[in-house]
Motif scaffolding. Structure first.
Motif, PDB file in Angstrom:
ATOM      1  N   CYS A 182       0.845  -1.195   0.000  1.00  0.00           N
ATOM      2  CA  CYS A 182       0.000   0.000   0.000  1.00  0.00           C
ATOM      3  C   CYS A 182       0.872   1.233   0.000  1.00  0.00           C
ATOM      4  O   CYS A 182       1.897   1.284   0.686  1.00  0.00           O
ATOM      5  CB  CYS A 182      -0.906   0.003   1.230  1.00  0.00           C
ATOM      6  N   MET A 183       0.483   2.248  -0.777  1.00  0.00           N
ATOM      7  CA  MET A 183       1.297   3.461  -0.893  1.00  0.00           C
ATOM      8  C   MET A 183       0.977   4.466   0.218  1.00  0.00           C
ATOM      9  O   MET A 183       1.659   5.461   0.367  1.00  0.00           O
ATOM     10  CB  MET A 183       1.053   4.116  -2.250  1.00  0.00           C
ATOM     11  N   CYS A 193      -1.568   6.740   0.603  1.00  0.00           N
ATOM     12  CA  CYS A 193      -1.792   8.011  -0.079  1.00  0.00           C
ATOM     13  C   CYS A 193      -2.113   9.135   0.911  1.00  0.00           C
ATOM     14  O   CYS A 193      -2.701   8.909   1.974  1.00  0.00           O
ATOM     15  CB  CYS A 193      -2.966   7.897  -1.039  1.00  0.00           C
ATOM     16  N   ALA A 221      -7.882   7.101  -2.048  1.00  0.00           N
ATOM     17  CA  ALA A 221      -9.102   6.751  -2.773  1.00  0.00           C
ATOM     18  C   ALA A 221      -9.925   5.734  -1.986  1.00  0.00           C
ATOM     19  O   ALA A 221     -11.149   5.798  -1.953  1.00  0.00           O
ATOM     20  CB  ALA A 221      -8.747   6.182  -4.138  1.00  0.00           C
ATOM     21  N   CYS A 222      -9.230   4.803  -1.338  1.00  0.00           N
ATOM     22  CA  CYS A 222      -9.938   3.770  -0.589  1.00  0.00           C
ATOM     23  C   CYS A 222     -10.792   4.410   0.500  1.00  0.00           C
ATOM     24  O   CYS A 222     -11.936   4.036   0.712  1.00  0.00           O
ATOM     25  CB  CYS A 222      -8.935   2.794   0.022  1.00  0.00           C
ATOM     26  N   VAL A 261      -2.486   4.609   6.323  1.00  0.00           N
ATOM     27  CA  VAL A 261      -3.918   4.529   6.044  1.00  0.00           C
ATOM     28  C   VAL A 261      -4.377   3.187   6.580  1.00  0.00           C
ATOM     29  O   VAL A 261      -3.882   2.148   6.156  1.00  0.00           O
ATOM     30  CB  VAL A 261      -4.189   4.636   4.534  1.00  0.00           C
ATOM     31  N   CYS A 280      -8.917   2.048  -5.533  1.00  0.00           N
ATOM     32  CA  CYS A 280      -7.484   2.238  -5.284  1.00  0.00           C
ATOM     33  C   CYS A 280      -6.704   2.230  -6.603  1.00  0.00           C
ATOM     34  O   CYS A 280      -6.754   1.258  -7.350  1.00  0.00           O
ATOM     35  CB  CYS A 280      -6.952   1.128  -4.378  1.00  0.00           C
ATOM     36  N   PHE A 317      -3.660   1.906  -7.107  1.00  0.00           N
ATOM     37  CA  PHE A 317      -2.502   1.011  -7.098  1.00  0.00           C
ATOM     38  C   PHE A 317      -2.923  -0.450  -6.888  1.00  0.00           C
ATOM     39  O   PHE A 317      -2.078  -1.303  -6.632  1.00  0.00           O
ATOM     40  CB  PHE A 317      -1.531   1.431  -5.990  1.00  0.00           C
TER      41      PHE A 317
HETATM   42  S1  SF4 Z   1      -5.782   4.235  -2.194  1.00  0.00           S
HETATM   43 FE1  SF4 Z   1      -4.681   2.281  -2.335  1.00  0.00          FE
HETATM   44  S2  SF4 Z   1      -2.525   2.843  -2.160  1.00  0.00           S
HETATM   45 FE2  SF4 Z   1      -3.698   4.610  -1.449  1.00  0.00          FE
HETATM   46  S3  SF4 Z   1      -3.880   4.337   0.741  1.00  0.00           S
HETATM   47 FE3  SF4 Z   1      -5.672   3.388  -0.142  1.00  0.00          FE
HETATM   48  S4  SF4 Z   1      -5.149   1.237  -0.430  1.00  0.00           S
HETATM   49 FE4  SF4 Z   1      -3.239   2.348  -0.098  1.00  0.00          FE
END
Ligand code: SF4
Ligand code: SF4
Ligand code: SF4
Lengths: 404, 343
Positions: free
Chosen positions: B140-141, B143, B147-148, B165, B182, B184
């Motif tokens: 997981c980045m 973010c 988005a999640c 996150v 997400c 990613f």
């Molecule tokens: S959108 Fe994806 S990469 Fe970004 S915090 Fe959420 S799970 Fe992690």
């Protein structure tokens, strides 16, 4: 006492037959087919509940949403838009001569939504937590939250709109009066709510700019979904009224074929206008994103099939049929348009989704996913028939006629 | 070794599934993503959420993250092992992880992703410059504007001020919209759990980094100093320094500095990022902003814009009623006649 309940049951539920006659009257080929579909569907439901989504679907971490969302929700709700389409026409634009279509339309919307949500329960991992959405934990930034709430509200609205028919059947005059008064308001709010979530279903895919093919992805997705829900709704009215006027013909006492044809053509005209607007917007959409180069790729050809074959073509057919006064052509075109909307929803949710991964790794549903959806559709049709056979849906109730 | 209840259940399910459907479904599932997709009963997300409830308010407002220098990674996969170990995900002896890099046929042959039973994977790519392998760790980045989090309709995510996150399994309904959203492709799902399936993902080791001097398990075990844990602002400075001090070694881009509004994990690479499996077409706009305008529009319409419509309708209805009352016996001809004007 026991006897009077018995006659009530016989009159209301068994259509005045004895239980034996009723069962015998129901043994026929369509019902047998329905029984097969139903048992397969219910079987898969049980299997899903016992073993989870992994064994019963082809879903994966790369494809969290598959056929059950694509078909049961996206297609199902779009095709359940008759209530929206006719509610607007009759109550907001005052097209009173279409009011004969309103009750069947509302019933199909009601059942459409109820069964879409029912099918959704099997897709949700922890279906038993669905009440959380209403009163425990609110994700205000989520489009899905908006949709969840709108479904909830809209089902209630449809129930109110449908209540007069229910209480006519139960012969509860007071309640019926009460709900008839409320129905108009329910319709107005229904139009707002339905418009909101039809577009929000497209809005769901606003967050996947990287995953949905550029020809389908657009910031206008909500508008496209709303517009296509409108012509999907009208097409379904055309389609359903054609079928049900055949199947339930004996219910229609003074049925005027010429008038029915005129109305059908009127609906065709409305659908054609919506289709043309949709087509023009799609055109501008490609121009805006300068997506022309994508058209000359396999996905592009598929896109053209959808846009030319299932949007422009039916639009032209509707127009032609209206000019030449060909009600049957309108009916076929309605069918074609509805197919086009099904294709569009499946394209967005499955086919053009994750478009960059190799075909061999793409998701395709397994038989159990089809079987469950088919089972749910069968339930919907059976319920529709059950209600239409008993309540004043296709005709005006003789004792309440004046109230309209 | 006595088998645990869960293990037993899992086996029963597998056997039942096999006998009901033939083994083809299971074989197919394996193709879908290896044994870790069968994992169920994850506890790391829940544990971190409980800790979050307890300590989040006391944390200082510093954003932490990890800088990954892909030019240094040797593909030993120890980070995968350590992550499994720390988070009590199904694990194998560390030797098996380390062996992959030397094997002719190994997990590196396919590009993998995270699944229910693993929060991180190392993938292999080949450099377009010198043909040598490049190993890239994925997770997981975390973010800045996730988005999640925004997509979840029951609000089952939290962004800690420290950067992680976190997923809150106690409210999640399992709709899997977060997986869709997400950019990613991070959150994974316990597809083989029938009753209580969870979303699983990397926690940035919230339960370690919030302790004095703690770093993520994967960072700690790395023998090649690929990863550096620290304040994001300092990591970005450090990354720029490395790029300028080693001309020609890196492409001049820190992946994660601006991608979808910035992420807590940052990457350096010697080749363009799309060549090592990172999406370069996702833009700088945070994903939640994509739907914000629309959400606002719908709410505005329903709260403000809808009222004129309602009043208009009311007006129309009352007018129609009056008409109805005055001309009660409208003849069918008249009704039909009005049809023409309608369209
Ligand atoms: S959108 Fe994806 S990469 Fe970004 S915090 Fe959420 S799970 Fe992690
Ligand atoms: S799967 Fe769970 S966490 Fe993800 S969006 Fe749905 S309810 Fe939220
Ligand atoms: S930060 Fe922690 S949870 Fe995330 S990949 Fe590293 S060890 Fe696993």
């Amino acid at each position: 006492m026991a006897k009077s309940t018995n006659t009530w049951f016989r009159e209301k539920i068994l259509l005045g037959m004895t239980p034996r006659d009723y069962i015998i009257s129901n043994v026929n080929v369509p019902n047998l087919i329905a029984a097969v579909f139903l048992s397969a569907g219910v079987g898969v439901m049980i299997y899903r509940l016992l073993f989870g989504l992994g064994p019963s679907t082809n879903l994966s971490d790369n494809y969290p949403w598959g056929f059950w969302i694509g078909f049961d929700i996206l297609v199902g709700i779009a095709l359940a838009a008759p209530g929206l389409a006719l509610g607007t026409a009759v109550h907001l634009f005052g097209m009173k001569d279409y009011h004969h279509f309103v009750r069947p339309a509302i019933l199909s919307s009601l059942l459409g939504y109820v069964f879409a949500v029912f099918a959704l329960l099997f897709d949700l991992g922890r279906y038993y937590r669905i009440p959380y959405l209403i009163g425990y934990s609110w994700g205000f930034a989520s489009i899905l939250f908006l949709i969840g709430w709108h479904f909830f509200l809209y089902i209630n609205i449809c129930l109110i709109e449908w209540a007069p028919a229910l209480f006519e059947w139960l012969n509860l005059r007071k309640l019926r009066e009460f709900f008839t008064k409320m129905a108009i308001w329910a319709t107005i709010f229904g139009v707002i709510i339905a418009g909101g979530h039809q577009s929000a279903l497209g809005g769901l895919y606003l967050v996947v700019p990287g995953k949905l093919h550029p020809l389908w992805y657009s910031t206008l997705l909500p508008v496209f979904f709303l517009l296509s829900a409108i012509f999907a709704g009208i097409s379904m009215v055309i389609f359903e009224s054609t079928i049900s006027h055949r199947v339930f013909k004996r219910q229609l006492k003074n049925f005027d074929q010429a008038q029915f044809d005129r109305r059908t053509i009127g609906l065709g005209k409305a659908a054609a206008s919506a289709l043309f607007v949709y087509f023009i917007l799609k055109f501008f959409d490609i121009a805006h994103y300068n997506n022309w180069s994508y058209l000359n790729t396999p996905y592009g050809y598929w896109y053209l099939v959808e846009i030319l074959g299932f949007v422009l073509f039916p639009a032209l057919l509707f127009t032609h049929a209206a000019i030449r006064h060909k009600p049957n052509l309108v009916r076929w075109t309605g069918f074609l348009t509805a197919l086009g909307v099904i294709l569009n929803r499946l394209n967005v949710s499955i086919i053009a989704y994750n478009w960059y991964i190799p075909i061999s790794q793409k998701y395709y549903p397994i038989w159990m996913e089809f079987a469950l959806s088919l089972g749910v559709v069968t339930m919907l049709v059976l319920f529709y028939r059950f209600i239409v056979n008993r309540m004043a849906i296709m005709y005006e109730h003789p004792e309440y006629e004046s109230a309209h | 070794m006595p088998i645990s209840r869960r293990e037993f259940l899992k086996r029963t399910v597998t056997i039942a599934g096999t006998s009901l459907l033939g083994s083809s479904t299971i074989a197919h599932a394996y193709q879908k993503g290896g044994p870790s997709i069968f994992s169920t009963g994850n506890t790391a997300n829940e544990g971190n959420w409980k800790l979050y409830e307890k300590i989040e308010a006391t944390l200082p407002e510093d954003r932490y993250g990890v800088l990954v220098d892909t030019t240094r990674c040797i593909g030993c996969r120890r980070c995968e092992w350590a992550c499994n170990e720390w988070n009590k995900n199904p694990n194998r002896p560390i030797k098996e992880f380390e062996a992959s890099v030397h094997q002719e046929k190994s997990v590196f042959d396919a590009v993998r992703r995270m699944h229910a039973g693993n929060f991180t994977v190392v993938n292999r790519f080949y450099s377009s410059r010198d043909g040598k392998p490049i190993y890239v760790k994925r997770q997981c980045m975390h973010c800045e504007n996730p988005a999640c989090l925004a997509s979840c309709f029951v609000d089952a995510y939290r962004k800690s001020t420290a950067g992680p996150v976190l997923h809150l399994p106690h409210v999640c309904i399992g709709c899997r919209y977060c997986m869709l959203a997400c950019p990613f492709d991070v959150p994974a799902y316990e597809y083989y759990e029938p009753l209580n399936p969870q979303i699983t993902k990397c926690t940035l080791c919230y339960d370690r980094i919030t302790r004095e001097g703690g770093v993520p398990a994967c960072v700690e075990i790395c023998p090649a100093e690929v990863m550096r844990f620290g304040k994001i602002s300092e990591l970005i400075k450090l990354a720029h320094e490395r790029i300028t001090k080693n001309p020609g070694k890196y492409v001049d881009h820190i992946y994660g500095e601006h991608e979808v509004g910035g992420t807590s994990w940052l990457y350096l690479s010697s080749v363009p990022f799309d060549e090592i499996g990172m999406r370069t077409d996702i833009g700088k706009t945070p994903i939640p902003n994509m739907s914000k305008g629309f959400l606002f529009g719908v709410k505005m319409f329903e709260i403000v814009g809808a009222w004129p419509l309602v009043f208009g309708a009311y007006y129309a209805i009352s007018k129609a009623r009056k008409k109805h009352k005055s001309g009660h016996d409208t003849s069918p001809e008249e009704k039909g006649g009005s049809h023409g004007e309608k369209h």
